[in-house]
Design an enzyme around this catalytic site. Structure first.
Site, PDB file in Angstrom:
ATOM      1  CG  ASP A   8      -2.187  -1.025   1.150  1.00 17.01           C
ATOM      2  OD1 ASP A   8      -2.161  -1.912   0.019  1.00 17.01           O
ATOM      3  OD2 ASP A   8      -2.806  -1.238   2.065  1.00 17.01           O
ATOM      4  CG  ASP A 129     -12.766  -1.912  -0.725  1.00 17.05           C
ATOM      5  OD1 ASP A 129     -12.158  -2.937  -0.878  1.00 17.05           O
ATOM      6  OD2 ASP A 129     -12.125  -0.763  -1.024  1.00 17.05           O
TER       7      ASP A 129
END
Length: 238
Positions: A8, A129
């Site tokens: 990330d 998500d």
């Protein structure tokens, strides 16, 4: 099972968030390419990269870092975060990225997502998500009114082949993944599911594999040493 270690990116650094909270960010490294090389040395064939800055504000803030990782070669790389136009999809693919992940855009412009899935096939995935069962968008800062499992069925019907499903409440918490949720998702015929969020043991990975989950993303558990990538790949990787 395909094992995707995760990088990330925020401000060009390798970071992890806790439950999607940008105010709870831990920096794990200043050199994303070095982290990717370590994963490759451990036997990785796949890599999951998220531009967190892009996910939040729609820019491609970490594009050069992504390009540098791709130039190193040796890994099937999927990238998400801020990919909201076909131009950006093509730009990432031209850099050597193997698959682009649509997130917020898949919810806000479903027709575009359907067109991209039909045009690019397996080179497009959708990141779903969810928080409390409902789809979250804009870097997990907004909640939609659609249930994640229902959205996955709509995506399948639109021609999407792969969904990366994250239970935000488990992400970065090392508290275990939501196995009951993935059992439900695995029943959606014609859709490959990637499990993401909270995976923290080889036993969980074996359960996911047994229920038919195609892939799993490993994040914080690798960075804290709770899971060893080489051991995981030997146990459940393809």
């Amino acid at each position: 099972m395909q094992i995707f270690p995760a990088i990330d990116l925020s401000g060009g650094q390798v970071v992890r968030l806790y439950q999607g909270d940008y105010d709870k960010m831990t920096v794990y490294g200043a050199d994303p390419c070095a982290v990717a090389r370590d994963f490759l040395a451990a036997g990785a064939n796949y890599l999951h990269v998220v531009d967190l800055d892009g996910a939040k504000d729609g820019t491609l803030a970490n594009l050069e870092s992504i390009a540098a990782i791709a130039r190193q070669g040796g890994l099937y790389i999927e990238v998400g975060g801020g990919i909201r136009t076909e131009e950006r999809i093509q730009r990432c693919l031209d850099l050597g990225v193997s698959r682009c992940i649509l997130g917020t855009l898949a919810v806000k412009d479903f027709a575009f997502t359907q067109r991209m899935a039909q045009k690019y096939g397996d080179r497009i995935a959708v990141g779903v998500d969810a928080r409390d069962g409902f789809v979250a968008v804009s870097g997990w800062t907004e909640l939609s009114s659609e249930r994640g499992t229902d959205f996955c069925r709509r995506l399948r019907d639109a021609g999407v082949k792969t969904v990366i499903y994250t239970d935000i409440s488990r992400d970065g918490a090392e508290a275990g993944t939501n196995l009951a949720l993935y059992r439900e998702l695995a029943k959606i015929d014609g859709l490959d599911i990637t499990a993401s969020g909270g995976v923290s043991s080889i036993e969980e990975l074996r359960e996911l594999q047994a229920m038919g989950i195609r892939a799993a993303i490993l994040g914080k558990a690798l960075y804290t040493g709770r899971l060893d990538l080489k051991t995981v790949i030997a146990a459940v990787g393809e």
